[in-house]
Design a protein around this motif. Structure first.
Motif, PDB file in Angstrom:
ATOM      1  N   ALA A 111      15.084   5.490 -24.950  1.00  0.00           N
ATOM      2  CA  ALA A 111      15.481   6.415 -23.889  1.00  0.00           C
ATOM      3  C   ALA A 111      15.351   7.865 -24.331  1.00  0.00           C
ATOM      4  O   ALA A 111      15.071   8.756 -23.515  1.00  0.00           O
ATOM      5  N   TYR A 112      15.545   8.103 -25.636  1.00  0.00           N
ATOM      6  CA  TYR A 112      15.495   9.482 -26.149  1.00  0.00           C
ATOM      7  C   TYR A 112      14.164   9.816 -26.812  1.00  0.00           C
ATOM      8  O   TYR A 112      13.985  10.918 -27.320  1.00  0.00           O
ATOM      9  N   ALA A 113      13.238   8.866 -26.821  1.00  0.00           N
ATOM     10  CA  ALA A 113      12.023   9.035 -27.623  1.00  0.00           C
ATOM     11  C   ALA A 113      11.135  10.176 -27.160  1.00  0.00           C
ATOM     12  O   ALA A 113      10.599  10.936 -27.968  1.00  0.00           O
ATOM     13  N   ASP A 114      10.950  10.318 -25.825  1.00  0.00           N
ATOM     14  CA  ASP A 114       9.968  11.300 -25.367  1.00  0.00           C
ATOM     15  C   ASP A 114      10.549  12.689 -25.142  1.00  0.00           C
ATOM     16  O   ASP A 114       9.817  13.673 -25.064  1.00  0.00           O
ATOM     17  N   GLY A 115      11.874  12.792 -25.029  1.00  0.00           N
ATOM     18  CA  GLY A 115      12.508  14.091 -24.823  1.00  0.00           C
ATOM     19  C   GLY A 115      12.236  14.715 -23.471  1.00  0.00           C
ATOM     20  O   GLY A 115      12.532  15.896 -23.256  1.00  0.00           O
ATOM     21  N   ILE A 116      11.696  13.942 -22.518  1.00  0.00           N
ATOM     22  CA  ILE A 116      11.363  14.489 -21.196  1.00  0.00           C
ATOM     23  C   ILE A 116      12.592  14.619 -20.318  1.00  0.00           C
ATOM     24  O   ILE A 116      12.778  15.627 -19.618  1.00  0.00           O
ATOM     25  N   HIS A 117      13.454  13.621 -20.334  1.00  0.00           N
ATOM     26  CA  HIS A 117      14.663  13.669 -19.504  1.00  0.00           C
ATOM     27  C   HIS A 117      15.501  14.886 -19.914  1.00  0.00           C
ATOM     28  O   HIS A 117      15.634  15.194 -21.105  1.00  0.00           O
ATOM     29  N   PRO A 118      16.106  15.598 -18.952  1.00  0.00           N
ATOM     30  CA  PRO A 118      16.868  16.809 -19.305  1.00  0.00           C
ATOM     31  C   PRO A 118      18.028  16.551 -20.262  1.00  0.00           C
ATOM     32  O   PRO A 118      18.468  17.468 -20.955  1.00  0.00           O
ATOM     33  N   ASP A 119      18.553  15.305 -20.293  1.00  0.00           N
ATOM     34  CA  ASP A 119      19.653  14.995 -21.202  1.00  0.00           C
ATOM     35  C   ASP A 119      19.179  14.376 -22.519  1.00  0.00           C
ATOM     36  O   ASP A 119      19.998  13.950 -23.337  1.00  0.00           O
ATOM     37  N   ALA A 120      17.852  14.293 -22.706  1.00  0.00           N
ATOM     38  CA  ALA A 120      17.326  13.608 -23.890  1.00  0.00           C
ATOM     39  C   ALA A 120      17.278  14.502 -25.121  1.00  0.00           C
ATOM     40  O   ALA A 120      17.184  14.000 -26.241  1.00  0.00           O
ATOM     41  N   ARG A 121      17.333  15.797 -24.961  1.00  0.00           N
ATOM     42  CA  ARG A 121      17.295  16.691 -26.116  1.00  0.00           C
ATOM     43  C   ARG A 121      18.696  16.784 -26.728  1.00  0.00           C
ATOM     44  O   ARG A 121      19.693  16.811 -26.021  1.00  0.00           O
ATOM     45  N   PRO A 122      18.784  16.828 -28.065  1.00  0.00           N
ATOM     46  CA  PRO A 122      20.107  16.889 -28.703  1.00  0.00           C
ATOM     47  C   PRO A 122      20.804  18.221 -28.441  1.00  0.00           C
ATOM     48  O   PRO A 122      20.160  19.268 -28.388  1.00  0.00           O
ATOM     49  N   TYR A 123      22.108  18.152 -28.283  1.00  0.00           N
ATOM     50  CA  TYR A 123      22.914  19.358 -28.089  1.00  0.00           C
ATOM     51  C   TYR A 123      23.099  20.063 -29.434  1.00  0.00           C
ATOM     52  O   TYR A 123      23.438  19.423 -30.437  1.00  0.00           O
ATOM     53  N   PRO A 124      22.911  21.368 -29.495  1.00  0.00           N
ATOM     54  CA  PRO A 124      23.160  22.083 -30.756  1.00  0.00           C
ATOM     55  C   PRO A 124      24.662  22.211 -31.022  1.00  0.00           C
ATOM     56  O   PRO A 124      25.472  22.307 -30.085  1.00  0.00           O
TER      57      PRO A 124
END
Length: 502
Positions: free
Chosen positions: A461-474
């Motif tokens: 689910a997090y592999a492509d980073g396309i979904h707006p929630d897929a990028r890690p929060y700093p």
């Protein structure tokens, strides 16, 4: 010394004997076991790596390793240990190297009277495990008769990087070794507090009747590190926090907390019940993943004294590899339905610690009448601290002395090191168990695959980073983690225990 504390006669073959794992952890542990009397006279160590060395050079290098990463050896103790050490140069991809290794193993078996018993410790890159196992089998180094001398293989995590690779690794290992010959090491399972979870639950009548959805509100399992990735940036770019910590350490802790009582304390009966927990984990698919998982990545600290992940060596400047994870996990069975398990782990956090927090439900009704007294009655809480100190404490309500009725929270504390100051280090316990063939503290193939079955959809689910929630929060280095992790629990009106707090 009790016989259970002494390894059997054995030739320990370390493949990757010139690497960091051997120098930093394995050799200092073996030397400590030698000094403590855990190794019998008929025990020898044969290292193999590509580096050109003879026995004398290997012994000198290992003494330096013990001086640097363990207790400095004394001359007399070191000499008797050095007599056990031998070295063979060889390339792990060269079949001739394994034929030469077989000849050396036969020689050392006879010289040290090990009876043909041997254990292969693969202190190499995990990507080499399958190929090395195949070569060991092809060279005739693995005994297959269960009634004859033993042959065992010990490997460190990671056991694959997703479900398909874990299945492929297990298949390759099973082509050469029976499952009972394979020891997959997870150093968390060697810690006394982790082992004590089962004793606490199943040897104390006061806890087990309450260990269910009727009495427990939620469970938190945390494994936090205050350090960053350091020199392991390249490795971490390939793994990330879900593979590095959640799939193994945290899910193993969850299984021990949630499992049913085994029929007995034998290795397979305990691991049967752990696998039952993995099978009961609710799979996260699609949008559920972004609702119940928070990933983060450490940024520079607020004062600039600590670097962010992007500033670490070996890390791409635009990397989206997560260094923090918080998950809300459900165990769908009769005992735990409706009880959330919150998992949390990360690097560059406020404090390095690992703990399990069992939060019991609030009392159903306050009989004391006074609003102020009732407001101060906190739910009971059981905290199992795994590191930095190994301890257990129980929180309960008590009356404050004096007129009127004032309620406070008291803490009953038990420290393992205070009671048992001579407990063996975790790695030493695991090595001794592996040498003795005790598999209780090691992962079984089906358990590894079922844990990957749960983690792999999250990775995808997090592999492509396309979904707006897929990028890690700093989150700032040195903090408690991303704010989104707090919000994950706030949805259920819960809060994380502060890292290292009691």
């Amino acid at each position: 010394m009790d016989k259970i504390d002494i390894a059997p006669p054995c030739l320990l073959v370390i493949l990757g004997a010139a690497g960091d794992l051997t120098r930093r952890k394995l050799m200092p542990t073996l030397y400590a076991m030698h000094i403590a009397g855990h190794l019998p006279p008929s025990f020898a160590i044969l290292g193999m790596a590509r580096s050109e060395m003879d026995d004398a050079a290997f012994r000198a290098a290992m003494r330096t390793a013990c001086e640097t990463f363990g207790d400095p050896p004394e001359d007399a103790g070191w000499q008797s240990f050095a007599d056990r050490l031998h070295y063979q140069t060889g390339n792990f991809n060269d079949a001739d190297a394994y034929r030469a290794l077989a000849g050396r193993v036969t020689e050392l078996d006879a010289r040290h009277a090990t009876g043909g018993n041997r254990m292969f410790f693969l202190a190499t890159l995990p990507s080499l495990y399958a190929a090395i196992a195949t070569q060991l089998g092809a060279a005739g180094l693995v005994h297959l008769d269960p009634q004859g001398p033993f042959s065992r293989v010990l490997i460190e995590k990671p056991f694959g990087h997703d479900l398909s690779s874990a299945q492929a690794l297990n298949h390759a290992l099973h082509e050469v070794f029976r499952e009972e010959q394979i020891f997959r090491i997870d150093h968390y399972l060697g810690k006394e507090t982790v082992q004590n979870i089962l004793v606490l639950r199943f040897a104390n009548a006061v806890f087990e009747p309450l260990w269910n959805r009727q009495h427990i509100d939620y469970v938190q399992i945390s494994a936090a590190e205050h350090i960053g990735v350091g020199s392991r940036g390249g490795y971490y770019e390939e793994s990330g926090v879900l593979r590095d910590m959640v799939q193994n350490h945290l899910l193993q802790l969850l299984a021990l907390v949630a499992m049913e009582a085994p029929l007995n304390f034998s290795a397979d009966r305990v691991r049967d019940r752990k696998v039952d927990v993995f099978r009961a984990l609710r799979t996260m698919l699609g949008e559920e993943t972004y609702h119940d998982v928070v990933l983060g990545q450490y940024a520079p600290s607020a004062d600039g004294s600590l670097p962010g992940y992007h500033q670490e060596a070996g890390v791409a400047p635009d990397s989206v590899t997560p260094t923090f994870a918080a998950l809300k996990v459900h165990v769908d069975n009769w005992r735990w339905q409706g009880v959330p398990f919150y998992l949390r782990t990360g690097k560059r956090l406020a404090k390095g610690c690992a703990e399990v927090v069992v939060q019991f439900r609030s009392i159903p009704f306050c009989v004391f009448g006074e609003e102020q007294a009732c407001a101060r009655i906190a739910p009971n809480r059981l905290v199992l601290s795994i590191q930095p100190e190994e301890s257990i404490h129980l929180e309960f309500a008590t009356k404050v002395p004096g007129n009127g009725l004032a309620v406070d929270t008291a803490r009953m504390h038990f420290g393992f090191n205070d009671r048992y100051p001579d407990a063996p280090p975790p790695y030493q316990r695991l090595l001794l168990d592996a040498l003795r063939g005790e598999q209780l503290l090691f992962s079984r193939a089906d358990g590894v695959e079922m844990s990957w079955h749960f983690i792999t959809p999250i990775l995808e689910a997090y592999a492509d980073g396309i979904h707006p929630d897929a990028r890690p929060y700093p989150y700032p280095a040195g903090s408690q983690g991303p704010v989104a992790a707090d919000e994950l629990l706030a949805q259920d009106s819960h809060n994380w225990q502060r890292l290292g707090g009691v």
